[in-house]
Design an enzyme around this catalytic site. Structure first.
Site, PDB file in Angstrom:
ATOM      1  N   ILE A   1       6.165  -2.370   6.101  1.00  0.00           N
ATOM      2  CA  ILE A   1       5.691  -3.538   5.367  1.00  0.00           C
ATOM      3  C   ILE A   1       5.870  -3.349   3.866  1.00  0.00           C
ATOM      4  CG2 ILE A   1       3.666  -4.954   4.864  1.00  0.00           C
ATOM      5  CD1 ILE A   1       2.641  -4.326   7.666  1.00  0.00           C
TER       6      ILE A   1
ATOM      7  N   TYR B   1      -9.515   3.876  13.404  1.00  0.00           N
ATOM      8  CA  TYR B   1      -8.688   2.979  12.604  1.00  0.00           C
ATOM      9  C   TYR B   1      -9.381   1.629  12.422  1.00  0.00           C
ATOM     10  CZ  TYR B   1      -4.562   0.234  11.255  1.00  0.00           C
ATOM     11  OH  TYR B   1      -3.671  -0.581  10.598  1.00  0.00           O
TER      12      TYR B   1
ATOM     13  N   SER C   1       8.980   2.462   3.568  1.00  0.00           N
ATOM     14  CA  SER C   1       9.377   1.881   4.857  1.00  0.00           C
ATOM     15  C   SER C   1       8.401   0.794   5.259  1.00  0.00           C
ATOM     16  CB  SER C   1       9.426   2.967   5.948  1.00  0.00           C
ATOM     17  OG  SER C   1       8.137   3.531   6.128  1.00  0.00           O
TER      18      SER C   1
ATOM     19  N   LYS D   1     -10.548   0.038   8.783  1.00  0.00           N
ATOM     20  CA  LYS D   1     -10.101  -1.253   8.268  1.00  0.00           C
ATOM     21  C   LYS D   1     -11.266  -2.209   8.043  1.00  0.00           C
ATOM     22  CE  LYS D   1      -5.835  -0.171   7.904  1.00  0.00           C
ATOM     23  NZ  LYS D   1      -5.282   0.034   6.539  1.00  0.00           N
TER      24      LYS D   1
ATOM     25  N   SER E   1      -5.560  -4.780   8.364  1.00  0.00           N
ATOM     26  CA  SER E   1      -5.074  -4.974   9.726  1.00  0.00           C
ATOM     27  C   SER E   1      -5.969  -5.969  10.435  1.00  0.00           C
ATOM     28  CB  SER E   1      -5.065  -3.643  10.481  1.00  0.00           C
ATOM     29  OG  SER E   1      -4.830  -3.842  11.866  1.00  0.00           O
TER      30      SER E   1
END
Length: 544
Positions: free
Chosen positions: A275, A420, A273, A424, A407
């Site tokens: 990207i 998060y 699903s 990243k 991200s």
């Protein structure tokens, strides 16, 4: 020396130097009245270049020929032994057919009416017509002569001087993108030639954008360091109107086509699903062989079906391998990779797309959440990448390509996503080190901003084993299809670092990469505003 002078002002520095017996060279804007006096005949800035050259830099629309300047002209007629050349001056210049390298009466140069010439002025006097030559002082043509093919356009005389400066940011930026030839005439004409028409147009566009500023405002900008300011003004426009960084957008228009990946084998994790799915569909359209991995087998089968449909016959069933896997089971990575090699015989690109986001307040995050998120978004990605990188180094001649969906949270600090954001930043640093340690391996770190996927449904919170479970319907986000296309372009062009996102995400990433601008943004934008941008709610009113 950068004094402002007006017509009639005496140039004392030049007169003092001449009085000592030294030779003084006077450039544009200066005139010797007699043996002792030197005066300005134009208004502008007085410049001095070691050891003995003076000139006035001024804003003017009409070109006045000056001896020794290089100009670009157009051959308008042949008159006996002379060519008539339009150099944009009040009077056309003359050029003898003997003023070319190795030219004789029997060996005449191949010059026709309409040809472009890059020449030097040897006579430039108000009482005589200008005279050109296409050889240097040694009788060699050097870079002078007929300019074949390419693209020529007019610009202001001030822009020409700006481009010819050693610290010109425009030339240094464009030369990093692609090789090209450029001839700059002091008469306000620029000739550019690249490997292809497409690349030539790509180089001309930034010049043409700047040419629009050649009015009176250009004179003001020139006095106050306008070149530097103008460069960033144009760049800021790109920040506002583009949905990705400039280098990535440039490649979407003038870079390598995604079709160059046709026949290569690309392994995408998290392909069921979002990207990952959008990237798979974009690659399938260009005949790229795929390995699709995720936990949900039924969704992978749907993605495979869509890939085969979108490929329009470029792919067969055996060209798309479904490989269900749980990325957190590190002990199974080697086994899954072996299945890829058994099926295709090789792997060209690994795309690490699996991962989860987070929404939680910094002080309330449980340490177990930090560990769980890092296991998924960092350590599992590193483990699989190291398995593949070792294969590239040992079995594939040291060449290969590893990509990761990171991200914008890996480039800037965002609220309510501390773990998060840290994860990243970590993977960006890990893969940045890989670039330095193994330069033969291509690395692509793709950093999307808010994207219209169901990513938030699976996002971590501040508590272990808890999900956000919110929908992002009607939020102002980049579409997954656009994101997948940009990712595919980044892969095809082997772009090391790129990002994307709708306004103002793209602009904020640029700002956060400049410390002074970052401090200003922190002062102007509070946590609530940044949180809205993070959720893609910037341009719509949302109930909190």
């Amino acid at each position: 020396m950068t004094d402002i002078v007006m017509p009639g002002d005496r140039i004392q520095a030049a007169e003092d130097m001449a009085a000592t017996g030294k030779k003084v060279i006077l450039g544009p804007g200066l005139r010797r009245v007699d043996d002792k006096q030197v005066t300005a005949c134009k208004a502008g800035k007085l410049h001095f270049k070691e050891p003995n050259t003076f000139w006035v830099d001024s804003y003017q629309r009409r070109y006045v020929p000056v001896r020794s300047e290089l100009v670009i002209g157009v051959v308008t007629a042949k008159a006996g032994d002379l060519f008539r050349v339009d150099i944009g001056a009040p009077e056309q210049a003359s050029l003898s057919y003997l003023a070319f390298e190795q030219a004789t009466k029997k060996n005449r140069p191949d010059v026709n009416v309409g040809d472009l010439l890059y020449a030097r002025l040897v006579v430039a006097n108000k009482d005589f017509e200008p005279e050109l030559v296409c050889v240097n002082s040694s009788g060699k043509k050097g870079k002078l002569g007929v300019l074949s093919e390419g693209f020529v356009f007019n610009c202001s005389l001030n822009l020409v001087r700006l481009i010819l400066r050693e610290d010109c940011p425009l030339l240094s930026a464009l030369t990093k993108e692609m090789p090209f030839e450029v001839a700059v005439g002091m008469n306000g004409r620029i000739w550019i030639k690249a490997k292809s028409v497409k690349e030539t147009i790509a180089i001309v566009i930034p010049y043409q954008v700047i040419v629009q500023f050649r009015t009176a405002a250009m004179a003001f900008l020139e006095i106050f360091g306008g070149g530097f300011l103008l460069y960033y003004c144009v760049y800021v426009l790109f920040w506002i109107f583009l949905d990705c960084n400039f280098a990535l957008w440039f490649k979407t228009q003038f870079g390598v086509s995604i079709s160059t990946l046709r026949g290569q084998v690309v392994w995408i994790t998290g392909a069921s699903s979002g990207i990952g799915r959008a990237l798979a569909l974009n690659l399938a359209k260009h005949g790229v062989k795929l390995v699709l991995s995720a936990r949900r087998l039924n969704l992978l089968e749907e993605v495979k079906k869509d890939c085969l449909l979108d490929s329009y016959g470029l792919l067969s069933t055996k060209d798309v391998l479904i490989l269900p896997m749980d990325i957190l089971k590190l002990e199974e990575h080697e086994k899954h990779f072996k299945k890829v090699l058994d099926h295709f015989g090789r792997l060209d690109i690994l795309v690490n797309n699996a991962g989860r986001s987070q929404r939680a307040n910094w002080e309330e995050i449980h340490t177990q959440v930090d560990r769980d998120l890092f296991e998924l978004d960092v350590f599992s990605v590193l483990h699989l990448s190291r398995v593949v990188v070792r294969y590239f180094l040992e079995q594939n001649g040291g060449r290969g390509h590893v990509a990761i969906t990171s991200s914008v949270a890996g480039l800037v600090y965002v609220p309510s996503s501390a773990t998060y954001c840290a994860a990243k930043h970590a993977v960006n640093a890990y893969f940045g080190c890989l670039v330095i340690e193994q330069p033969s391996i291509n690395v692509t770190v793709f950093n999307p901003g808010p994207v219209a996927t169901e990513f938030l449904l699976e996002a971590f919170t501040d508590k272990p084993d808890e999900k956000v479970g919110k929908s992002i319907e009607n939020h102002y986000r980049l579409t997954a299809e656009r994101c997948g296309f940009l990712f595919a372009v980044a892969l095809a062009n082997k772009i090391e670092l790129s990002w994307c996102g709708r306004f103002p995400v793209n602009m904020l990433v640029y700002i956060f990469r400049h410390s002074l601008l970052l401090n200003a943004v922190r002062y102007l934008l509070n946590k609530k505003t940044l949180q809205k941008i993070r959720e893609g709610k910037t341009l719509q009113r949302q109930d909190e």
